[in-house]
Structure formats: C-alpha cells, structure tokens
Scaffold this active site. Structure first.
Site, mmCIF file in Angstrom:
data_model
loop_
_atom_site.group_PDB
_atom_site.id
_atom_site.type_symbol
_atom_site.label_atom_id
_atom_site.label_comp_id
_atom_site.label_asym_id
_atom_site.label_seq_id
_atom_site.Cartn_x
_atom_site.Cartn_y
_atom_site.Cartn_z
ATOM 1 N N ASP A 66 -1.124 -5.787 5.776
ATOM 2 C CA ASP A 66 -1.077 -4.674 4.702
ATOM 3 C C ASP A 66 -2.501 -4.053 4.560
ATOM 4 O O ASP A 66 -3.476 -3.938 3.722
ATOM 5 C CB ASP A 66 -1.002 -5.435 3.105
ATOM 6 C CG ASP A 66 -0.009 -6.375 3.078
ATOM 7 O OD1 ASP A 66 1.128 -6.010 3.800
ATOM 8 O OD2 ASP A 66 -0.047 -7.229 2.676
ATOM 9 N N GLU A 74 7.818 -0.301 -1.650
ATOM 10 C CA GLU A 74 6.687 -0.775 -1.915
ATOM 11 C C GLU A 74 5.667 -0.095 -1.277
ATOM 12 O O GLU A 74 5.704 0.926 -0.673
ATOM 13 C CB GLU A 74 6.601 -2.387 -1.609
ATOM 14 C CG GLU A 74 6.888 -2.610 -0.383
ATOM 15 C CD GLU A 74 7.098 -4.326 -0.025
ATOM 16 O OE1 GLU A 74 7.211 -4.987 -1.145
ATOM 17 O OE2 GLU A 74 7.497 -4.656 1.248
#
Length: 524
Positions: free
Chosen positions: A29, A186
């Site tokens: 991420d 997302e």
C-alpha cells in the site's frame, strides 16, 4: 544483474537499469510525495509496532528508512485483541503548506481514521487527530484551489474535512465505483493535473484480480469520467512474474516525468503459486496520452529514470545491539512495552523479557525485521540464561516456524494452523548458542506443479560456521495463499520464558535468487 547491483552503486545506474521491487519484502500500500528533489514513501504496517514505516529517496529507486510515523503508544494502540492483518491500513502521505500530513486507518482500538503531521518526515510526528465522521478505510487527502481539504476513501466516497480538528464539513458523497461489477473499489488518490482532477483507485481485490483504474473531472467532487482504457494497469490472467498489481500512487518527478508506485507480489513454486515475502513496492513509468495516464510495464528489471542515481545508505545486515535504541526497521507484534526489552541490562546484548508463552500468543515478546530476499541466511547468538527463546520466521500466530533453546536443548517448532509440533531436538550447551535459519528459493527451472516456493532450514551453527540442520521445512505454509491475510514474513528473535539475551543478529541475502547450497533431501 547481481544482487549487489540491485542494491545500488555509488557511481550511477548499473547498466542503465533498476530492479523491481524497489522496496522488497512486506511493504504494501505505498504512498509517495515529493518535496523538491526528495521523495518520501510510507506503507501499511498492520499488527506491527511501531506503525507506518517512512522512507526517503533521491531517485525513487534507492530507499532508506528514516523512521516510523506512529512510533509511540500515544499515537498507536494495538491491544492484544488486534487480529493478525488488523491494525494499521493504507496510509496516504502528502506535503502541503510547509508540513507533512499523513492520514491512515487503525482497524484496532475501536477502529477509525486518524491524521498526524510533522515538519520533519523523520519525526517527531504529532499526536493523532481522530476523524469520527470519516468511515471506511484507505483515506486520501487533497487540497483544492480554495484551500479546502477533501478526504476520499474506499467506496469510493468523499467528504470535506478540517484537517486540524478532524471535523467533517457537509455530507459524504459518492464519486465513482470503478468498473461495473468490479469488487473492492478502494485505495483512492486524487490529484490536480492541468485542467483536470484525476481519481486513481484500486479494484478487483488485492489478490490476482487486482487492478488500477482512473477517472477524471473538472472539480474534485465530480462528476467523473472513466478512462476508456481502464484498467490502466493489471496483471490478472497473465504469467508475468509480478502479480496482484494495484493500490498505486502517482508522483511527478522534478524533471516533469511521472511515476507510479504500487504494490505487487512475486509468487513462487508450482500451482497456484505462493508469495511468501508479502506485498512489495514496485515502480513503473507513466506517460500522458490524450489527457490520460498510461502506465509502462512492471517488470523485474526496468530502464532507469532519466536522472543520475543518488543511492541512499543500505541498512546494515548485522546488528550488534551496541546502541541504546533500536533501528527503525525492527518491529514487534502489537506493542513493545519498555519493560519487555533492553540493550543496557547486559551491555552489547539485546535482552528480551517474556510476556506471552510462545509465538502463538498475541502479546509475545518479539523483535523482528522483514524478510526482503527470496534467499537469505539469518543467524543469532542467544544466551537463554535459564529462560527459553530463539529465532523464528513469522507470518501470524497460526503460521510460524522457529528454532529455540532452553533447558540444555535446541528444538524446532512448527505451527501450521491448528497443528503445533516439535519436529527436531538436539542437546546444546547451557551457555550461548548460535541459531541459524537458511531460506532457499528454488534454482531457475526447478519447477513442477507441486513445487514449494522455498525451503527453510533450521538448526545450530558451530563457531567455525558448520551448520547442523535439524529440520528442513516447506515454505508454502508460511505464505499468504495458505495463511491468508495482508502481511508477509518477518524474521526475528523472541522470548517465551524468563529473560533471553541476544548478542547479535545477522541477516544476509544470498547472491542471486537461486539455491546457494546443494539440497540433501526433501522438505518436511
């Protein structure tokens, strides 16, 4: 390219190329920002403390960890009830109005999003401002021309916030949900480029269907027009060595070129493939065509950016625990109480004081570092001093393998789901003992459908380097495809009973990705 070249040189780019991943091991991420000629990058940390490692680079390829954003209990609470792969999800790092801003989700401690700031990215970072009006995960920050701050989060929804107080202003609004029918929209990031606002998202889930898509609008609140070439990046349905590509962030370099940092994995072994290092950070070039970003390939070896390399110092492979504090690469599980460790009780040694009775416990005393190479050798000199502890390769409480000493015996312990077994033992002296783990990736071409991604050898090493292998274990059982979750392997030291002392810890990547030593039998 050799492993030494991949770690960088001091006189330019080796052969005009760089090696992906640029941040290997469990570093998922990624979020990146540039300030002048300097780049800063953060990653998710999940159940590990301290949280949110932060890195610095001058060239987007060579990264040095300069700290952890959430490095004290007042900023980050991860109680023992925090599940593995719970905790800290998907930070976004930005620089605005002379300050660094980081927004992130803590899925433990009651959940919720929080925001911290710093003048120096190495810290200290502020105490968190909580954002009770911002639901969900993967929050992003951006400021418009009027100075209003917008927070966009998984869903994909957006709300205006006051970043200094955490107060929301107005009601959340839905912006875009990505491709019709695609799961898990997302990881949104919003950018102003020219006359448009570009909304970059991940979709398809963080497994093999992962993808990056983009839409644009003339205002941050939309309406958004999807790119006709979506997804702009995915490796699903391919046999490329890098898979699960997604959760990306854009950055413009000082020379005007554009780059994408993203997560991906390197599956190994047979079918379906197992990734053991976790989700790693990769780099890809971006060009703009007809007002849309076009992402270049994400390959193991790629052409270097068009500016001189400025390599950062490489972390030492060995830690002798001579300093009072710890290097920021060291992480613990959920917390690190001051009374659980010391480098001064026995000067020049790390002392770990047991809390939980084994690596099965959520509050175990553990200090580890990420496994960052497919093949590596890890050693330590441990004095159990009447206690019990050792060296362990951890994925979570239900998936870990280790070699420990205590009561005059070394034993190899294997935890795979509901099964816990002692698979080997050996008598050892009462005093300090050298423990060793070798992680061996298969040689190129060594493949069959059931082939393990790697093997792990656990044992005791003599002073002359002779390795008494007590057990050789199949690495697939310490992989995400078996264990589930979002993390990767972390290798380190632990105490199960009493106070256990470690003189040094040595982590050495092997030269190349193949098996450095001949095999002497199958894995257990």
């Amino acid at each position: 390219m050799t492993m030494a070249q991949a770690r960088g040189t001091t006189d330019g780019w080796p052969d005009g190329t760089f090696r992906n991943p640029v941040l290997p091991g469990f570093h998922p991420d990624p979020s990146v920002c540039r300030v002048g000629d300097d780049y800063y990058l953060v990653c998710s940390s999940f159940e590990y403390f301290p949280g949110v490692p932060i890195f610095h680079s001058r060239d987007l390829v060579h990264w040095e960890q300069i700290g952890n954003v959430l490095d004290r209990p007042g900023q980050l609470t991860l109680p023992p009830s925090t599940a593995s792969s719970g905790g800290v999800y998907a930070p976004t790092l930005r620089h605005h109005d002379g300050r660094f801003w980081l927004i992130v989700t803590n899925c433990a401690d009651g959940g919720g999003n929080l925001l911290v700031t710093a003048e120096d990215p190495a810290g200290p970072w502020s105490d968190p401002v909580r954002l009770p009006g911002v639901p969900g995960i993967d929050p992003d920050l951006t400021w418009d021309d009027e100075g209003d701050c917008w927070c966009t989060y998984a869903g994909i929804e957006q709300v205006r916030i006051d970043p200094r107080t955490g107060r929301t202003i107005g009601e959340p609004r839905r912006l875009w949900s990505g491709a019709p029918g695609a799961q898990a929209p997302e990881a949104p990031h919003l950018y102003r480029v020219g006359g448009y606002w570009y909304l970059l998202i991940a979709e398809g889930g963080t497994e093999r269907g992962h993808a990056v898509s983009v839409a644009r609008a003339t205002a941050p609140g939309g309406p958004y027009e999807p790119c006709p070439a979506n997804p702009v990046l995915t490796h699903r349905g391919t046999n490329r060595p890098i898979q699960n590509t997604g959760h990306a962030d854009l950055v413009e370099a000082a020379d005007g070129s554009w780059w994408l940092v993203l997560l991906g994995v390197r599956p190994g072994g047979g079918t379906p493939g197992w990734h053991v290092l976790g989700r790693e950070t990769f780099l890809a070039p971006v060009t703009w065509v007809d007002g849309w970003p076009v992402v270049g390939g994400v390959e193991p070896v790629m052409a270097a950016p068009p500016w001189p390399a400025r390599p950062t110092p490489q972390p030492p492979a060995r830690d002798d625990f001579d300093a009072v504090g710890l290097h920021p690469r060291w992480v613990s599980v959920r917390s690190r109480p001051a009374e659980s460790w010391s480098t001064t009780e026995r000067p020049g040694w790390l002392t770990l004081r047991a809390r939980g009775a084994s690596m099965d416990e959520r509050d175990v005393t553990f200090l580890g570092r990420r496994q960052q190479h497919p093949s590596c050798r890890v050693r330590t000199l441990v004095d159990p001093a009447g206690g019990r502890g050792g060296l362990v390769v951890r994925l979570d409480e239900r998936h870990h393998h280790g070699v420990e000493v205590g009561d005059g015996e070394a034993r190899v312990l294997v935890r795979i789901g509901s099964v816990l077994a002692t698979v080997a033992t050996r008598a050892v002296p009462a005093g300090p003992v050298r423990l060793r783990v070798d992680v061996l990736a298969p040689a190129p071409g060594d493949w069959h459908p059931g082939k393990e991604p790697d093997v792990l050898r656990f044992g005791v090493e003599s002073a002359d380097g002779t390795f008494d292998v007590l057990a050789e274990l199949d690495g697939r059982y310490l992989s995400t495809e078996v264990a589930g979750g979002f993390t990767g392997r972390v290798i380190g030291m632990y105490a199960a009973t009493g106070s256990v002392h470690f003189d040094w810890f040595d982590y050495q990547p092997e030269d190349g990705d193949g098996d450095p030593t001949p095999r002497d039998g199958g894995a257990i």
